[in-house]
Scaffold this active site. Structure first.
Site, PDB file in Angstrom:
ATOM      1  N   GLU A  51       0.814  -1.225   0.000  1.00  0.00           N
ATOM      2  CA  GLU A  51       0.000   0.000   0.000  1.00  0.00           C
ATOM      3  C   GLU A  51       0.838   1.260   0.000  1.00  0.00           C
ATOM      4  O   GLU A  51       0.343   2.335  -0.290  1.00  0.00           O
ATOM      5  CB  GLU A  51      -0.916   0.000   1.223  1.00  0.00           C
ATOM      6  CG  GLU A  51      -1.991  -1.059   1.109  1.00  0.00           C
ATOM      7  CD  GLU A  51      -2.873  -1.137   2.328  1.00  0.00           C
ATOM      8  OE1 GLU A  51      -2.382  -0.827   3.434  1.00  0.00           O
ATOM      9  OE2 GLU A  51      -4.039  -1.504   2.180  1.00  0.00           O
ATOM     10  N   SER A  75       7.593  -6.970  -8.811  1.00  0.00           N
ATOM     11  CA  SER A  75       7.799  -5.523  -8.854  1.00  0.00           C
ATOM     12  C   SER A  75       9.143  -5.292  -9.527  1.00  0.00           C
ATOM     13  O   SER A  75       9.640  -6.171 -10.244  1.00  0.00           O
ATOM     14  CB  SER A  75       7.785  -4.973  -7.424  1.00  0.00           C
ATOM     15  OG  SER A  75       7.871  -3.568  -7.421  1.00  0.00           O
ATOM     16  N   ASP A  77      13.322  -3.840  -8.795  1.00  0.00           N
ATOM     17  CA  ASP A  77      14.341  -4.159  -7.796  1.00  0.00           C
ATOM     18  C   ASP A  77      14.093  -3.467  -6.453  1.00  0.00           C
ATOM     19  O   ASP A  77      14.513  -3.953  -5.411  1.00  0.00           O
ATOM     20  CB  ASP A  77      15.720  -3.767  -8.340  1.00  0.00           C
ATOM     21  CG  ASP A  77      16.056  -4.540  -9.608  1.00  0.00           C
ATOM     22  OD1 ASP A  77      16.041  -5.780  -9.560  1.00  0.00           O
ATOM     23  OD2 ASP A  77      16.314  -3.897 -10.646  1.00  0.00           O
ATOM     24  N   GLY A 109      12.655  -1.218 -13.531  1.00  0.00           N
ATOM     25  CA  GLY A 109      14.037  -1.631 -13.346  1.00  0.00           C
ATOM     26  C   GLY A 109      14.036  -3.061 -12.839  1.00  0.00           C
ATOM     27  O   GLY A 109      13.796  -3.306 -11.660  1.00  0.00           O
ATOM     28  N   ARG A 187      12.973   3.511 -20.103  1.00  0.00           N
ATOM     29  CA  ARG A 187      13.202   4.768 -19.393  1.00  0.00           C
ATOM     30  C   ARG A 187      14.694   5.044 -19.204  1.00  0.00           C
ATOM     31  O   ARG A 187      15.130   6.194 -19.184  1.00  0.00           O
ATOM     32  CB  ARG A 187      12.472   4.780 -18.056  1.00  0.00           C
ATOM     33  CG  ARG A 187      13.082   3.953 -16.926  1.00  0.00           C
ATOM     34  CD  ARG A 187      12.335   4.273 -15.629  1.00  0.00           C
ATOM     35  NE  ARG A 187      12.481   3.341 -14.546  1.00  0.00           N
ATOM     36  CZ  ARG A 187      13.249   3.535 -13.473  1.00  0.00           C
ATOM     37  NH1 ARG A 187      14.007   4.598 -13.370  1.00  0.00           N
ATOM     38  NH2 ARG A 187      13.274   2.645 -12.507  1.00  0.00           N
TER      39      ARG A 187
HETATM   40  P1  ADP Z   1      10.242   0.228 -10.455  1.00  0.00           P
HETATM   41  O1  ADP Z   1      11.188  -0.720 -11.107  1.00  0.00           O
HETATM   42  O2  ADP Z   1       9.100   0.541 -11.353  1.00  0.00           O
HETATM   43  O3  ADP Z   1      10.959   1.428  -9.945  1.00  0.00           O
HETATM   44  P2  ADP Z   1      10.234  -0.756  -7.732  1.00  0.00           P
HETATM   45  O4  ADP Z   1       9.898  -2.124  -7.236  1.00  0.00           O
HETATM   46  O5  ADP Z   1      11.685  -0.416  -7.760  1.00  0.00           O
HETATM   47  O6  ADP Z   1       9.603  -0.545  -9.193  1.00  0.00           O
HETATM   48  O7  ADP Z   1       9.427   0.250  -6.825  1.00  0.00           O
HETATM   49  C1  ADP Z   1       9.602   1.644  -6.901  1.00  0.00           C
HETATM   50  C2  ADP Z   1       9.479   2.255  -5.519  1.00  0.00           C
HETATM   51  O8  ADP Z   1       8.168   2.115  -4.999  1.00  0.00           O
HETATM   52  C3  ADP Z   1      10.406   1.627  -4.493  1.00  0.00           C
HETATM   53  O9  ADP Z   1      11.046   2.668  -3.799  1.00  0.00           O
HETATM   54  C4  ADP Z   1       9.457   0.881  -3.554  1.00  0.00           C
HETATM   55  O10 ADP Z   1       9.984   0.852  -2.252  1.00  0.00           O
HETATM   56  C5  ADP Z   1       8.225   1.732  -3.609  1.00  0.00           C
HETATM   57  N1  ADP Z   1       6.952   1.077  -3.285  1.00  0.00           N
HETATM   58  C6  ADP Z   1       6.685  -0.215  -2.999  1.00  0.00           C
HETATM   59  N2  ADP Z   1       5.351  -0.418  -2.828  1.00  0.00           N
HETATM   60  C7  ADP Z   1       4.755   0.780  -3.005  1.00  0.00           C
HETATM   61  C8  ADP Z   1       3.386   1.251  -2.976  1.00  0.00           C
HETATM   62  N3  ADP Z   1       2.376   0.419  -2.726  1.00  0.00           N
HETATM   63  N4  ADP Z   1       3.162   2.552  -3.233  1.00  0.00           N
HETATM   64  C9  ADP Z   1       4.176   3.382  -3.520  1.00  0.00           C
HETATM   65  N5  ADP Z   1       5.481   3.020  -3.563  1.00  0.00           N
HETATM   66  C10 ADP Z   1       5.771   1.737  -3.306  1.00  0.00           C
HETATM   67 MG    MG Z   2      13.108   0.843  -8.858  1.00  0.00          MG
END
Ligand code: ADP
Ligand code: MG
Length: 422
Positions: A51, A75, A77, A109, A187
């Protein structure tokens, strides 16, 4: 050699999904590509939808881990970074960090997912094909060791990292490109082009402990003890792309065969459950028993005599990476393994031209940047490093997440965690 173990069966799996990662489609990707695969392979799972930031970190810090045989991240990394640090913050970190960790690429990522796929010796894959490959590895359930890197910040905070520590160009691109997250993995290319236009030099001091003894070549180690694979779900296997299935029929089936496109949460709960509001409990949260970093003096002390101090102090980037891939299409360390016990340290010194820097990143797609003969690019295998930025402005990232800007040092802990791979 690497000893792969097998996940306990049935493997009670917690799958953490960040619904906002990548293009905001992680949940749809799970439902469309992974759910049916897990059901067919009889993997019981609980889906946990995060969340907010640090929700997953709090959750695993306080979870009753005897209930879970694997923790899987759907998700990018960033969410695995939360989970690893949540596990390491527990009083029982030594057992907690042994929980097998899995990665399903759902972010923008997906460096670890791309690396795991690469370690499995499969031909390169991107997007949904990479996701399917990782889903298939989860069903196979082989577990191998994963190195972690302990990172110390100036405020005496300590973090654990599985992927990278970056300063300068790479860190800036990673963070600045987050606003293009909706375009997915591309990106990084967009961010690279934008950053090239405003290329700058970062002043700082860099020192490292060279890794003198390099372990045996990775290939020998992989082949040594991998248990033979016996498909347990022939109907599932036959619907996967053939390179995912050892000794499968050469006829490549359509990916659609194993895709369930109905986003119906009720049907998730048939075999498993969806949880969106797990409350953190009260156990854990004690740092008295954390691992010691025997290679690192305190940050206010000089580095030991057996360290190498880099003469240059003007950098375009410093990148310490401990997996093969920095992103789905950036094959940064051709020889890296999840458990090679090494930090692969790259730095690019000031004076490199924009075209030369762009050439390096374009060559990285094929892992051929080290063959470019670029005199500004240096690559060292190390066990520990220290970086002291002098430039007032800049960004440092650990596993793609921004950390406090200032002096930072790190050392590798070989095989501290376990990873679903192979
Ligand atoms: P991406 O590769 O798209 O950046 P990530 O798994 O690295 O995806 O997540 C991006 C950020 O979102 C991280 O800093 C993570 O800690 C944070 N995050 C995780 N769950 C949530 C959430 N429910 N709402 C907002 N941010 C979140
Ligand atoms: Mg990330």
């Amino acid at each position: 050699g690497v000893t792969y173990t097998e996940l306990r069966r049935p493997c009670r799996t917690m799958i953490l999904v960040n619904p906002h990662s990548g293009r905001g489609q992680a949940l749809q990707l799970f439902t469309g590509h992974i759910r049916a695969m897990l059901t067919e392979a009889s993997v019981p799972y609980t889906l946990v939808i995060t969340e907010h930031q640090n929700h997953a970190r709090e959750l695993v810090r306080n979870a009753d881990l005897t209930q879970w045989d694997a923790l899987v991240i759907m998700s990018g990394d960033g969410l695995l970074f939360e989970v690893i640090n949540g596990l390491m913050e527990r009083e029982d970190w030594q057992q907690a960090i042994q929980t097998p960790l899995g990665m399903l690429p759902g972010g923008s990522g997906n460096a670890l997912a791309a690396s795991i796929h690469h370690y499995s010796q499969s031909p390169p894959a991107w997007n949904e094909e990479l996701l399917l490959s990782c889903g298939f590895m989860l069903c196979k359930g082989l577990v191998g060791p994963l190195d972690l890197v302990s990172v110390h910040l100036a405020s005496s905070q300590r973090l654990f990292s599985f992927l990278s520590l970056a300063w300068g160009f790479v860190a800036d691109v990673d963070i600045e490109s987050e606003k293009y997250r909706h375009v997915g993995a591309i990106r990084f290319l967009m961010g690279t082009l934008v950053r090239l236009a405003s290329l700058r030099v970062y002043q700082g001091r860099l020192a490292y402990l060279p890794a003198k003894e390099v372990p045996k070549p990775p290939n020998e180690r992989v082949k040594a003890t991998r248990p033979p694979f016996t498909p347990q779900q022939p109907s599932l296997c036959s619907s996967l792309p053939c390179h995912l299935v050892p000794r499968a029929s050469p006829k490549q089936s359509s990916l659609k065969n194993c895709v369930d496109t109905n986003l119906n949460q009720n049907s998730i709960t048939n075999s498993s459950s969806v949880i969106t509001n797990i409350r953190p409990g009260t156990q854990g949260n004690n740092k008295t028993a954390s691992p010691t970093d025997s290679l690192l003096p305190s940050l206010d002390q000089p580095v030991p005599e057996n360290w190498t101090v880099v003469n240059e102090e003007d950098f375009v980037l410093v990148l310490a990476i401990y997996q093969s891939h920095l992103a789905e299409d950036l094959w940064t360390v051709p020889g890296a393994m999840a458990d090679d016990g090494l930090i692969h340290l790259f730095y690019v010194t000031a004076g490199i031209s924009r075209p030369a820097l762009l050439r390096l990143f374009l060559a990285m797609e094929r892992g051929s940047h080290l063959a470019c003969g670029c005199p500004h690019l240096v690559y060292e295998k190390v066990r520990a490093l220290r970086l002291e930025p002098v430039s007032q402005q800049g960004m440092i990232t650990v596993d793609g997440e921004v950390v406090e800007y200032g002096p930072i040092q790190a050392q590798v802990h070989p095989r501290m965690a376990r990873l679903i791979c192979g």
